[in-house]
Every structure is written in C-alpha cells, then in structure tokens.
Write an enzyme that holds these catalytic residues in place. Structure first.
Site, PDB file in Angstrom:
ATOM      1  N   CYS A  99       0.836  -1.197   0.000  1.00 27.31           N
ATOM      2  CA  CYS A  99       0.000   0.000   0.000  1.00 27.31           C
ATOM      3  C   CYS A  99       0.880   1.261   0.000  1.00 27.31           C
ATOM      4  CB  CYS A  99      -0.975  -0.047   1.174  1.00 27.31           C
ATOM      5  SG  CYS A  99      -2.395   1.061   1.017  1.00 27.31           S
ATOM      6  N   GLU A 147      -0.896  -8.941   4.734  1.00 25.54           N
ATOM      7  CA  GLU A 147      -0.776  -9.132   6.186  1.00 25.54           C
ATOM      8  C   GLU A 147      -2.132  -9.127   6.885  1.00 25.54           C
ATOM      9  OE1 GLU A 147      -1.004  -4.663   5.960  1.00 25.54           O
ATOM     10  OE2 GLU A 147      -0.377  -6.337   4.689  1.00 25.54           O
ATOM     11  N   HIS A 170      -3.418  -5.742   0.918  1.00 23.50           N
ATOM     12  CA  HIS A 170      -2.721  -6.020   2.176  1.00 23.50           C
ATOM     13  C   HIS A 170      -2.685  -7.519   2.480  1.00 23.50           C
ATOM     14  CE1 HIS A 170      -2.407  -1.889   3.951  1.00 23.50           C
ATOM     15  NE2 HIS A 170      -3.382  -1.656   3.088  1.00 23.50           N
TER      16      HIS A 170
END
Length: 225
Positions: free
Chosen positions: A87, A198, A196
């Site tokens: 990002c 994660e 994302h």
C-alpha cells in the site's frame, strides 16, 4: 531463521500488523526499523508497510522516500535482497525509483476499504510460488491513491517483462491501468502491491490467502541462507 525488518515512518499504521505475521505467525526474528536508522545490514527481508507516512503530504510516499533509511533499502535491493512494499509502501517504492510507474488518486476520488479478488499472474518467483498460476485469491484493500499509472512505453515494458504479479479480477476498484494490483522489479526481488496480504494471514480474521505470500518468500530465503 530469516530476519525481517519492518520500516516505521511517522504515520505508519500497518507496521505492527506485518510484524504479527512475521514474528508471531511465522516465528521469525523481526525488527522494527525507525526511518532514521542507517544500518540494516542484518536484515534478509525489508518490508515497507501501509499507512500514511508523513501524513501523505505532497504525494503519498514522496517525503518518506528521502528518509535516511531509504538509501539503505535501495542498496539492500541492489544486492538482490528482498523488499516488499504494501500500500503506502508500494507508493514509497515507486517514489524511490525501485519500481516503475506511480500510484495516483482512485478513479472515483474516494477512499476504498474492501476485500477484492486478485488473479495471480505468475508463480515462478518467491513471492508467489505458494500459489498456482491463474489462481484467484482475496485480499483487503484500503487506499485513496491506489490507481497504478505508467506511460504507454513503461506499461508495455512492464507487461513484456512479466513484472505484473497480481491483477484485480472482475471489477477494477480504483482504475489501475491493466487492472494492475502488484508489480515486481525486473530482477523479481522487489515487490510492491496495493492489497494487504498481512491483513489476510490469520484465519481468525476471515481468510489467510495472504499468508502464502510470506510463506513462499520464507521458503526461498531459508534455502539461500
């Protein structure tokens, strides 16, 4: 063991999320690296997380690019070591010249927070070796400036070199050219992506498609050490 470093800028807000994956889920040594540090020689993988580095003043990532640690990140990448920008981290990597193109305002000029399907374009790189080519995975996005743009010549070069690793599948959420969601450099050791991984690494959060990105990378780095 693979040592991860997570860069922390003023305004980073996904740094702990990334560290949770590398340190707590994958059980790898992880160091939070303040942006003013200038020694990252101990690290195998550098991750620039999402957030709003320097409040996104000027352009997203434009100020962070001049932080002292970034020269070391560039040298880390030039040695063939791995760098992941997520990002805002993707934006920083383009500003630093480690990846081509730029990230501009979303097509509809709105901040988007959603889960989106992504198509995996190639799997012969560490980042994607745990997926299958053409597989559609689901990852969260949360950005206001995620529209990938490059001039025609640069875009053609990216495509010809096979640098696109992830594309938005189905509806394009932000207007990115060629539905691009994530690209690597020509060597394949630097990856930038707007989604994302994660945030999709713990099944308790509703999905773990992102964990395989980290697992594939970990397997490759472990083989090299």
């Amino acid at each position: 063991m693979t040592k991860f470093g997570v860069i922390v800028f003023p305004g980073s807000n996904c740094d702990r999320d990334v560290a949770y994956v590398t340190r707590d889920l994958l059980l790898q040594p992880t160091r939070m690296v303040w942006h003013q540090e200038t020694d990252i020689a101990d690290l195998d993988v550098v991750i620039i997380p999402g957030g709003f580095s320097y409040g996104d003043y000027l352009r997203c990532g434009a100020i962070a690019r001049f932080s002292p640690v970034m020269q070391q990140v560039v040298e880390h990448a030039q040695k063939g070591k791995f760098v992941l920008g997520i990002c805002n981290g993707f934006q920083v990597l383009t500003e630093a010249g480690l990846l081509p193109g730029v990230l501009t305002r979303n097509r509809d000029l709105h901040f988007i927070c959603d889960r989106v399907p992504l198509k995996v374009e190639r799997t012969n790189l560490p980042w994607t070796q745990s997926y299958t080519t053409g597989e559609v995975i689901t990852l969260p996005i949360a950005h206001g400036e995620g529209r990938f743009y490059a001039d025609a010549a640069t875009l053609a070069e990216i495509e010809d070199n096979g640098q696109v690793l992830f594309r938005y599948e189905g509806e394009n959420p932000n207007g990115s050219l060629n539905n691009i969601a994530g690209i690597c450099d020509r060597r394949g050791n630097v990856l930038g992506m707007m989604p994302h991984p994660e945030r999709a690494s713990d099944a308790m959060l509703g999905g773990n498609d992102g964990l395989r990105l980290f697992q594939g990378l970990l397997e490759k780095v472990a083989a090299l050490v």
